[in-house]
Design an enzyme around this catalytic site. Structure first.
Site, mmCIF file in Angstrom:
data_model
loop_
_atom_site.group_PDB
_atom_site.id
_atom_site.type_symbol
_atom_site.label_atom_id
_atom_site.label_comp_id
_atom_site.label_asym_id
_atom_site.label_seq_id
_atom_site.Cartn_x
_atom_site.Cartn_y
_atom_site.Cartn_z
ATOM 1 C CG ASP A 103 4.569 7.711 -38.749
ATOM 2 O OD1 ASP A 103 3.535 7.566 -38.081
ATOM 3 O OD2 ASP A 103 4.689 7.311 -39.930
ATOM 4 C CG LEU A 104 4.566 1.775 -36.088
ATOM 5 C CD1 LEU A 104 5.876 1.268 -35.504
ATOM 6 C CD2 LEU A 104 3.388 1.234 -35.275
ATOM 7 C CG ASP A 105 1.604 2.178 -39.624
ATOM 8 O OD1 ASP A 105 1.952 1.021 -39.361
ATOM 9 O OD2 ASP A 105 0.605 2.717 -39.110
ATOM 10 N NE ARG A 151 -8.598 1.411 -37.169
ATOM 11 C CZ ARG A 151 -8.635 0.738 -36.019
ATOM 12 N NH1 ARG A 151 -9.779 0.232 -35.588
ATOM 13 N NH2 ARG A 151 -7.538 0.581 -35.285
ATOM 14 C CE LYS A 156 2.309 5.717 -47.997
ATOM 15 N NZ LYS A 156 3.536 5.821 -48.791
ATOM 16 N N GLY A 157 -0.692 8.416 -42.451
ATOM 17 C CA GLY A 157 -0.636 9.248 -41.255
ATOM 18 C C GLY A 157 -1.999 9.680 -40.738
ATOM 19 C CE LYS A 161 1.359 11.230 -36.581
ATOM 20 N NZ LYS A 161 2.198 10.131 -37.088
ATOM 21 C CD GLU A 220 4.724 11.444 -39.697
ATOM 22 O OE1 GLU A 220 4.532 10.864 -40.778
ATOM 23 O OE2 GLU A 220 4.001 11.295 -38.717
ATOM 24 C CG ASP A 221 5.338 7.305 -43.856
ATOM 25 O OD1 ASP A 221 4.831 7.734 -42.799
ATOM 26 O OD2 ASP A 221 4.836 6.390 -44.526
ATOM 27 C CB SER A 233 2.149 5.809 -34.302
ATOM 28 O OG SER A 233 1.236 5.087 -35.099
ATOM 29 C CB ALA A 234 -2.352 8.149 -36.576
ATOM 30 C CB SER A 235 -1.242 2.842 -35.669
ATOM 31 O OG SER A 235 -1.771 1.531 -35.596
ATOM 32 C CB THR A 268 2.629 -1.539 -41.155
ATOM 33 O OG1 THR A 268 3.253 -0.369 -40.664
ATOM 34 C CG2 THR A 268 2.918 -2.716 -40.272
ATOM 35 C CG ASN A 302 -4.121 -2.074 -35.089
ATOM 36 O OD1 ASN A 302 -4.752 -2.824 -34.342
ATOM 37 N ND2 ASN A 302 -4.660 -1.488 -36.137
HETATM 38 C C1 BG6 Z 1 -1.071 5.596 -39.379
HETATM 39 C C2 BG6 Z 1 -1.104 5.131 -40.818
HETATM 40 O O1 BG6 Z 1 0.173 5.304 -38.835
HETATM 41 O O2 BG6 Z 1 -2.073 4.944 -38.615
HETATM 42 C C3 BG6 Z 1 -2.502 5.328 -41.390
HETATM 43 O O3 BG6 Z 1 -0.173 5.859 -41.578
HETATM 44 C C4 BG6 Z 1 -3.516 4.627 -40.504
HETATM 45 O O4 BG6 Z 1 -2.524 4.842 -42.702
HETATM 46 C C5 BG6 Z 1 -3.402 5.148 -39.073
HETATM 47 O O5 BG6 Z 1 -4.834 4.855 -40.997
HETATM 48 C C6 BG6 Z 1 -4.382 4.481 -38.126
HETATM 49 O O6 BG6 Z 1 -3.991 3.153 -37.964
HETATM 50 P P1 BG6 Z 1 -4.871 2.038 -37.246
HETATM 51 O O7 BG6 Z 1 -3.902 0.895 -37.088
HETATM 52 O O8 BG6 Z 1 -5.315 2.592 -35.928
HETATM 53 O O9 BG6 Z 1 -6.019 1.728 -38.145
HETATM 54 MG MG MG Z 2 3.545 6.768 -41.466
#
Ligand code: BG6
Ligand code: MG
Length: 217
Positions: free
Chosen positions: A18-20, A58, A54-55, A154, A178-179, A123-125, A26, A127
């Site tokens: 996982d990233l964040d 958005r 977390k995880g 997730k 994972e956190d 990662s779910a992000s 972050t 970004n």
């Molecule tokens: C996860 C974070 O890695 O990414 C979440 O733990 C976040 O808190 C999710 O909502 C989505 O991220 P982003 O950058 O696409 O808004």
């Molecule tokens: Mg995380």
């Protein structure tokens, strides 16, 4: 890291991170951006509330935040608010550099690479690409699976199953780091062991728990 090392961890052929909150700090910027949005909407958003985000994707995060504030909005307004939150978050992460890597993260990944373990992001992000670029660690990954590649958030296992597939490994050959509670659930749903990064009360189901990757180096 020594006595608490587990066989499944040593034998894994793939490591999915996982990233964040695992590789980079972050999570605090996500929290600050959501807290700002809550204050704009007229309520307080605590760190305890934030654990639930977390995880989580958005839009699902926004739903949880609105639930905390007791607010109902239509889809168009929700899209607007999510975009505002993301703009603030992107402003924060545009300024980060390798100093925001969490302790031991890079050293641990380099050690895995030396042992021939394949590495993927899970990662779910949306970004994630920008963040890896800012940290200068994109090249460490054999595969990058992020929020731009998956449809289901997730605790659905999609992100980790796709990561294993991109590494050319079976689920059982991979370990997840994972956190987030939702991330540990997703790992287990994928048939993978999960190393929890954080505190036991937040991650009761982790197969092994550490404060951070520095403990594994
Ligand atoms: C996860 C974070 O890695 O990414 C979440 O733990 C976040 O808190 C999710 O909502 C989505 O991220 P982003 O950058 O696409 O808004
Ligand atoms: Mg995380």
């Amino acid at each position: 890291m020594s006595e608490q090392k587990n066989n499944w961890l040593e034998q894994a052929k793939g490591a999915i991170f996982d990233l964040d909150g695992v590789i980079v700090d972050t999570a605090k910027y996500h929290y600050l951006a959501w807290k700002w949005l809550a204050s704009e909407l007229g309520f307080d958003f605590t760190e305890k509330d934030n654990e639930r985000l977390k995880g989580v994707s958005r839009m699902r995060s926004l739903d949880i935040l609105l639930e905390v504030g007791g607010i109902t909005l239509d889809e168009a307004r929700k899209e607007e608010l999510a975009a505002q939150k993301n703009q603030l978050y992107v402003d924060y992460i545009s300024k980060i550099d390798e100093n925001e890597l969490l302790p031991g993260a890079k050293a641990y990944m380099l050690g895995l690479k030396e042992r021939g373990v394949k590495i993927s992001l899970g990662s779910a992000s949306k970004n994630a690409g920008l963040i890896l670029d800012k940290l200068g660690i994109t090249e460490l990954f054999d595969a990058i699976v992020d929020g731009t590649k998956v449809a289901k958030a997730k605790p659905d296992p999609e992100v980790f199953l796709l990561a294993a597939q991109e590494l050319g490994l079976s689920a059982a050959e991979c370990v997840v780091y994972e956190d987030a509670l939702a991330g540990i659930e997703a790992a287990h749903a994928a048939g993978m062991k999960a190393v929890g990064i954080g505190e036991a009360h937040n991650l009761p189901d982790a197969d092994m728990l550490v404060d951070g990757l520095h403990q594994l180096v």
